[in-house]
Design a protein around this motif. Structure first.
Motif, mmCIF file in Angstrom:
data_model
loop_
_atom_site.group_PDB
_atom_site.id
_atom_site.type_symbol
_atom_site.label_atom_id
_atom_site.label_comp_id
_atom_site.label_asym_id
_atom_site.label_seq_id
_atom_site.Cartn_x
_atom_site.Cartn_y
_atom_site.Cartn_z
ATOM 1 N N GLN A 34 0.806 -1.213 0.000
ATOM 2 C CA GLN A 34 0.000 0.000 0.000
ATOM 3 C C GLN A 34 0.848 1.277 0.000
ATOM 4 O OE1 GLN A 34 -3.420 -0.103 2.683
ATOM 5 N NE2 GLN A 34 -4.325 -1.441 1.137
ATOM 6 N N VAL A 35 2.019 1.172 -0.587
ATOM 7 C CA VAL A 35 2.798 2.368 -0.903
ATOM 8 C C VAL A 35 2.180 3.036 -2.132
ATOM 9 C CG1 VAL A 35 5.063 3.225 -1.625
ATOM 10 C CG2 VAL A 35 4.896 1.410 0.089
ATOM 11 N N ILE A 36 1.720 2.197 -3.072
ATOM 12 C CA ILE A 36 0.981 2.680 -4.242
ATOM 13 C C ILE A 36 -0.489 2.360 -4.021
ATOM 14 C CG2 ILE A 36 0.611 2.450 -6.730
ATOM 15 C CD1 ILE A 36 3.535 1.592 -6.995
ATOM 16 N N SER A 41 0.289 8.370 -6.010
ATOM 17 C CA SER A 41 1.366 7.531 -5.477
ATOM 18 C C SER A 41 1.982 6.677 -6.586
ATOM 19 C CB SER A 41 0.849 6.643 -4.335
ATOM 20 O OG SER A 41 -0.284 5.897 -4.725
ATOM 21 N N LEU A 42 1.177 6.288 -7.563
ATOM 22 C CA LEU A 42 1.719 5.564 -8.712
ATOM 23 C C LEU A 42 2.635 6.475 -9.526
ATOM 24 C CD1 LEU A 42 1.904 3.147 -10.633
ATOM 25 C CD2 LEU A 42 -0.212 3.944 -11.714
ATOM 26 N N LYS A 43 2.249 7.717 -9.686
ATOM 27 C CA LYS A 43 3.078 8.680 -10.420
ATOM 28 C C LYS A 43 4.441 8.831 -9.753
ATOM 29 C CE LYS A 43 3.157 13.417 -12.217
ATOM 30 N NZ LYS A 43 2.400 14.698 -12.321
ATOM 31 N N THR A 44 4.454 8.907 -8.421
ATOM 32 C CA THR A 44 5.714 9.026 -7.684
ATOM 33 C C THR A 44 6.607 7.815 -7.940
ATOM 34 O OG1 THR A 44 4.670 10.360 -5.956
ATOM 35 C CG2 THR A 44 6.736 9.253 -5.393
ATOM 36 N N ALA A 45 5.999 6.620 -7.887
ATOM 37 C CA ALA A 45 6.769 5.386 -8.069
ATOM 38 C C ALA A 45 7.304 5.265 -9.490
ATOM 39 C CB ALA A 45 5.904 4.183 -7.725
ATOM 40 N N ILE A 46 6.472 5.562 -10.477
ATOM 41 C CA ILE A 46 6.915 5.430 -11.867
ATOM 42 C C ILE A 46 7.949 6.508 -12.210
ATOM 43 C CG2 ILE A 46 6.171 5.603 -14.279
ATOM 44 C CD1 ILE A 46 3.758 3.986 -13.610
ATOM 45 N N SER A 47 7.804 7.694 -11.620
ATOM 46 C CA SER A 47 8.808 8.742 -11.826
ATOM 47 C C SER A 47 10.172 8.284 -11.317
ATOM 48 C CB SER A 47 8.386 10.032 -11.114
ATOM 49 O OG SER A 47 7.215 10.573 -11.695
ATOM 50 N N ALA A 48 10.181 7.620 -10.153
ATOM 51 C CA ALA A 48 11.436 7.085 -9.616
ATOM 52 C C ALA A 48 11.987 5.997 -10.526
ATOM 53 C CB ALA A 48 11.205 6.538 -8.208
ATOM 54 N N PHE A 49 11.109 5.166 -11.072
ATOM 55 C CA PHE A 49 11.527 4.112 -11.991
ATOM 56 C C PHE A 49 12.157 4.716 -13.243
ATOM 57 C CE2 PHE A 49 11.042 0.901 -15.263
ATOM 58 C CZ PHE A 49 11.306 -0.285 -14.592
#
Length: 229
Positions: A34-36, A41-49
């Protein structure tokens, strides 16, 4: 529409059967923890990717492969990029996922856009002398069709981001509208990533985020999984 873009659009199509729809590359770990949980929150994760995995690994490998092919420096240098991509991926599922997608794409593209160099690469893969990666397959197709490497790189980054977003739409889950909105919002990030990659060197290849790698490793131990990685 510029005809040279049509093959790129085909390779970027979410319906292109490369097998990418089966892989989250560690994002499913974040979803289960549940981080995404939503679009932001998905945008943050994909930006990091994008900033790490795509810039310093897949995207840079695609650009370097295009340049090797342009200069006719030979298959040995391409196989070295292929090897570096494989050995620098510490998570087994991600390593194998990239290999399977790359081999599948190489076989498909030999049917669609056959070339001597791609055929040689596929020969090495089949004989266990190469591993296979979609970044190199994009470069082989681009070289065969005489495409501009910056357009190819932008297309490759877009394809990777689009695939991750579509998989997250299923995994979170999100609505299709949120997924498309996020894809629009990521376009500036993709353009920025392309510009960064154009300034990097081979020595930068593989400088990825430990956090992403750990999430990819932990995916192996999830009790319930939608994705293979």
């Amino acid at each position: 529409m510029d005809n040279e873009l049509l093959p790129l659009l085909q390779l970027c199509d979410s319906n292109f059967p490369s097998g990418a729809f089966s892989h989250s590359f560690g994002l499913e770990t974040y979803i289960q923890e549940q981080v995404i949980v939503d679009k932001e929150s998905l945008k943050t994760a994909i930006s990091a990717f994008v900033d790490n995995q795509l810039v310093f690994s897949d995207g840079l490998a695609c650009r370097l492969s295009c340049e090797i092919l342009e200069s006719s420096r030979g298959m040995n240098e391409l196989l070295e990029i292929d090897r570096l991509l494989y050995v620098s991926s510490l998570a087994m599922e991600t390593r194998e996922g990239n290999r399977r997608i790359g081999e599948r794409m190489a076989k498909l593209c030999m049917e669609l856009y056959s070339s001597t160099t791609l055929g040689e690469y596929l020969h090495f893969i089949k004989n266990k002398q190469g591993y296979g990666h979609s970044a190199l397959v994009f470069a082989f197709v681009a070289h065969h069709l005489q495409m501009d490497k910056e357009k190819v790189l932008s297309a490759y980054l877009f394809s990777s981001v689009s695939s991750l977003i579509q998989n997250a739409v299923r995994g979170v889950p999100l609505g299709q509208t949120d997924g498309q909105k996020l894809l629009v919002e990521m376009q500036a990030k993709i353009h920025e990533a392309k510009n960064r990659i154009m300034k990097l060197t081979k020595e930068d290849l593989g400088a990825v985020s430990p956090g992403l790698e750990i999430a990819q490793m932990r995916h192996e131990r999830l009790s319930v999984r939608l994705f293979m990685s």
